[in-house]
Design a protein around this motif. Sequence first.
Motif, PDB file in Angstrom:
ATOM      1  N   ARG A 232       0.812  -1.224   0.000  1.00  0.00           N
ATOM      2  CA  ARG A 232       0.000   0.000   0.000  1.00  0.00           C
ATOM      3  C   ARG A 232       0.841   1.267   0.000  1.00  0.00           C
ATOM      4  O   ARG A 232       0.364   2.320  -0.435  1.00  0.00           O
ATOM      5  N   ALA A 233       2.057   1.190   0.507  1.00  0.00           N
ATOM      6  CA  ALA A 233       2.875   2.394   0.693  1.00  0.00           C
ATOM      7  C   ALA A 233       3.473   2.887  -0.615  1.00  0.00           C
ATOM      8  O   ALA A 233       3.720   2.114  -1.546  1.00  0.00           O
ATOM      9  N   GLY A 234       3.728   4.188  -0.677  1.00  0.00           N
ATOM     10  CA  GLY A 234       4.418   4.745  -1.829  1.00  0.00           C
ATOM     11  C   GLY A 234       5.859   4.281  -1.894  1.00  0.00           C
ATOM     12  O   GLY A 234       6.429   4.122  -2.980  1.00  0.00           O
ATOM     13  N   LEU A 235       6.472   4.041  -0.739  1.00  0.00           N
ATOM     14  CA  LEU A 235       7.850   3.549  -0.643  1.00  0.00           C
ATOM     15  C   LEU A 235       7.894   2.480   0.431  1.00  0.00           C
ATOM     16  O   LEU A 235       7.472   2.708   1.568  1.00  0.00           O
ATOM     17  N   SER A 236       8.391   1.295   0.088  1.00  0.00           N
ATOM     18  CA  SER A 236       8.475   0.203   1.055  1.00  0.00           C
ATOM     19  C   SER A 236       9.929  -0.193   1.266  1.00  0.00           C
ATOM     20  O   SER A 236      10.697  -0.319   0.314  1.00  0.00           O
ATOM     21  N   ILE A 237      10.287  -0.405   2.533  1.00  0.00           N
ATOM     22  CA  ILE A 237      11.681  -0.658   2.918  1.00  0.00           C
ATOM     23  C   ILE A 237      11.733  -1.904   3.798  1.00  0.00           C
ATOM     24  O   ILE A 237      11.085  -1.959   4.848  1.00  0.00           O
ATOM     25  N   ALA A 238      12.498  -2.899   3.386  1.00  0.00           N
ATOM     26  CA  ALA A 238      12.671  -4.125   4.158  1.00  0.00           C
ATOM     27  C   ALA A 238      14.021  -4.118   4.847  1.00  0.00           C
ATOM     28  O   ALA A 238      15.027  -3.672   4.283  1.00  0.00           O
ATOM     29  N   MET A 239      14.054  -4.632   6.057  1.00  0.00           N
ATOM     30  CA  MET A 239      15.297  -4.722   6.818  1.00  0.00           C
ATOM     31  C   MET A 239      16.195  -5.823   6.261  1.00  0.00           C
ATOM     32  O   MET A 239      15.725  -6.824   5.707  1.00  0.00           O
ATOM     33  N   GLY A 240      17.489  -5.654   6.442  1.00  0.00           N
ATOM     34  CA  GLY A 240      18.459  -6.574   5.862  1.00  0.00           C
ATOM     35  C   GLY A 240      18.382  -7.985   6.382  1.00  0.00           C
ATOM     36  O   GLY A 240      18.743  -8.931   5.671  1.00  0.00           O
ATOM     37  N   GLN A 241      17.891  -8.166   7.630  1.00  0.00           N
ATOM     38  CA  GLN A 241      17.830  -9.521   8.187  1.00  0.00           C
ATOM     39  C   GLN A 241      16.506 -10.206   7.902  1.00  0.00           C
ATOM     40  O   GLN A 241      16.290 -11.343   8.324  1.00  0.00           O
ATOM     41  N   ALA A 242      15.612  -9.539   7.181  1.00  0.00           N
ATOM     42  CA  ALA A 242      14.304 -10.130   6.871  1.00  0.00           C
ATOM     43  C   ALA A 242      14.463 -11.360   5.984  1.00  0.00           C
ATOM     44  O   ALA A 242      15.457 -11.516   5.264  1.00  0.00           O
ATOM     45  N   GLU A 243      13.468 -12.238   6.030  1.00  0.00           N
ATOM     46  CA  GLU A 243      13.470 -13.404   5.151  1.00  0.00           C
ATOM     47  C   GLU A 243      13.340 -12.950   3.701  1.00  0.00           C
ATOM     48  O   GLU A 243      12.776 -11.896   3.404  1.00  0.00           O
ATOM     49  N   ASP A 244      13.852 -13.769   2.791  1.00  0.00           N
ATOM     50  CA  ASP A 244      13.853 -13.400   1.364  1.00  0.00           C
ATOM     51  C   ASP A 244      12.447 -13.107   0.848  1.00  0.00           C
ATOM     52  O   ASP A 244      12.264 -12.221   0.013  1.00  0.00           O
ATOM     53  N   GLN A 245      11.466 -13.851   1.333  1.00  0.00           N
ATOM     54  CA  GLN A 245      10.094 -13.647   0.869  1.00  0.00           C
ATOM     55  C   GLN A 245       9.604 -12.243   1.223  1.00  0.00           C
ATOM     56  O   GLN A 245       8.831 -11.638   0.478  1.00  0.00           O
ATOM     57  N   VAL A 246      10.042 -11.719   2.361  1.00  0.00           N
ATOM     58  CA  VAL A 246       9.669 -10.364   2.768  1.00  0.00           C
ATOM     59  C   VAL A 246      10.434  -9.340   1.935  1.00  0.00           C
ATOM     60  O   VAL A 246       9.858  -8.379   1.402  1.00  0.00           O
ATOM     61  N   LYS A 247      11.731  -9.552   1.804  1.00  0.00           N
ATOM     62  CA  LYS A 247      12.556  -8.589   1.067  1.00  0.00           C
ATOM     63  C   LYS A 247      12.142  -8.485  -0.396  1.00  0.00           C
ATOM     64  O   LYS A 247      12.229  -7.406  -0.999  1.00  0.00           O
ATOM     65  N   SER A 248      11.674  -9.588  -0.952  1.00  0.00           N
ATOM     66  CA  SER A 248      11.301  -9.571  -2.374  1.00  0.00           C
ATOM     67  C   SER A 248      10.097  -8.683  -2.653  1.00  0.00           C
ATOM     68  O   SER A 248       9.842  -8.316  -3.801  1.00  0.00           O
ATOM     69  N   GLN A 249       9.357  -8.312  -1.625  1.00  0.00           N
ATOM     70  CA  GLN A 249       8.149  -7.511  -1.806  1.00  0.00           C
ATOM     71  C   GLN A 249       8.358  -6.030  -1.492  1.00  0.00           C
ATOM     72  O   GLN A 249       7.408  -5.249  -1.549  1.00  0.00           O
ATOM     73  N   ALA A 250       9.595  -5.652  -1.183  1.00  0.00           N
ATOM     74  CA  ALA A 250       9.892  -4.262  -0.846  1.00  0.00           C
ATOM     75  C   ALA A 250      10.554  -3.549  -2.020  1.00  0.00           C
ATOM     76  O   ALA A 250      11.177  -4.171  -2.878  1.00  0.00           O
ATOM     77  N   ASP A 251      10.428  -2.227  -2.035  1.00  0.00           N
ATOM     78  CA  ASP A 251      11.085  -1.424  -3.065  1.00  0.00           C
ATOM     79  C   ASP A 251      12.591  -1.397  -2.860  1.00  0.00           C
ATOM     80  O   ASP A 251      13.355  -1.461  -3.818  1.00  0.00           O
ATOM     81  N   VAL A 252      13.014  -1.256  -1.607  1.00  0.00           N
ATOM     82  CA  VAL A 252      14.440  -1.199  -1.302  1.00  0.00           C
ATOM     83  C   VAL A 252      14.731  -2.034  -0.068  1.00  0.00           C
ATOM     84  O   VAL A 252      13.847  -2.290   0.758  1.00  0.00           O
ATOM     85  N   ILE A 253      15.973  -2.467   0.057  1.00  0.00           N
ATOM     86  CA  ILE A 253      16.431  -3.240   1.212  1.00  0.00           C
ATOM     87  C   ILE A 253      17.528  -2.451   1.889  1.00  0.00           C
ATOM     88  O   ILE A 253      18.458  -1.962   1.240  1.00  0.00           O
ATOM     89  N   THR A 254      17.422  -2.324   3.193  1.00  0.00           N
ATOM     90  CA  THR A 254      18.399  -1.560   3.954  1.00  0.00           C
ATOM     91  C   THR A 254      19.223  -2.502   4.830  1.00  0.00           C
ATOM     92  O   THR A 254      19.152  -3.724   4.686  1.00  0.00           O
ATOM     93  N   GLY A 255      20.016  -1.965   5.732  1.00  0.00           N
ATOM     94  CA  GLY A 255      20.819  -2.790   6.629  1.00  0.00           C
ATOM     95  C   GLY A 255      19.942  -3.477   7.665  1.00  0.00           C
ATOM     96  O   GLY A 255      18.730  -3.248   7.760  1.00  0.00           O
ATOM     97  N   SER A 256      20.550  -4.335   8.459  1.00  0.00           N
ATOM     98  CA  SER A 256      19.813  -5.058   9.490  1.00  0.00           C
ATOM     99  C   SER A 256      19.547  -4.150  10.684  1.00  0.00           C
ATOM    100  O   SER A 256      20.045  -3.020  10.758  1.00  0.00           O
ATOM    101  N   ASN A 257      18.777  -4.672  11.648  1.00  0.00           N
ATOM    102  CA  ASN A 257      18.518  -3.867  12.840  1.00  0.00           C
ATOM    103  C   ASN A 257      19.752  -3.768  13.728  1.00  0.00           C
ATOM    104  O   ASN A 257      19.815  -2.890  14.607  1.00  0.00           O
ATOM    105  N   LEU A 258      20.751  -4.609  13.510  1.00  0.00           N
ATOM    106  CA  LEU A 258      22.034  -4.438  14.209  1.00  0.00           C
ATOM    107  C   LEU A 258      22.874  -3.336  13.582  1.00  0.00           C
ATOM    108  O   LEU A 258      23.809  -2.832  14.200  1.00  0.00           O
TER     109      LEU A 258
END
Length: 273
Positions: A232-258
């Motif tokens: 739904r969002a105009g920009l979606s951001i997945a965390m670096g430690q997320a599972e691949d299935q989650v990351k594949s649905q985001a516009d960009v991937i950033t670093g992990s929460n560490l």
Amino acid sequence: MSEPDRYPIGFVLSDVDGTLLRPDHSISPRTLDTVRALREAGIVFSLASGRPPRAMRQQLEAFGIDVPSAGFNGGSIVHPDGRYLVRHHVPVEAAVTALLLFATYPQVETWVFADNQWLVRGPDGPLLPLEQQALGYAPQVVDSFEAYLHCIDKVVAASSDVRLLLELEVRLQQQTAGQAQVSRSQPRFLDITAVQADKGQALVTLAEYLGVPLERTAALGDGGNDPAMFQRAGLSIAMGQAEDQVKSQADVITGSNLQDGAAQAIERYILLR
């Protein structure tokens, strides 16, 4: 979205655990400073979490959030003063289906959130101490969940057997189709919430409440319940430690929460302009 900075962002909705919080549930100074910079830039910031609203108070205060936030994966949207903007309970039939299924597996801890309480059948579950630390309050031990069936906000299957939770997720999605949302907020937690409890719908509701067009919203997350926001969002951001299935649905991937990935993304894609 091929150009992550195409639209100026006016509202950011973020997951909590695994996104804003480190694995020890602390908030880094960089993350605090970045969210403060968002607010100083006139960009609204709020939270959407699988947590109960009661367990989000510390984070709401730390980030200075003065707009409604979403708990129980969007099942409850609450004003800072505790008034509900939206509240949806798990239908009794879906709750009973989940509770009966989980009871057949000794390696699964069953938690029920209802009537502003965290309810368990026994005090000795191996995952209880960590969850108590995260939520900031202790569970109440009950003999039965029956008295609370009419007011359940969330049922959780908690287990270190991640493969089993994956199997239970598929089974429950089939058994409660059209009645409840079934998703893993974290690898060890399988959440059952009302069918209307959807972080994507929470984003829509909050954006409308704030008067921000969806194309000017951003969503950050790492769990299986977060792609609903991404869609739904105009920009979606997945965390670096997320599972691949989650990351594949985001516009960009950033670093992990560490690595302060949420702060990295906010700085780069939202504040940099």
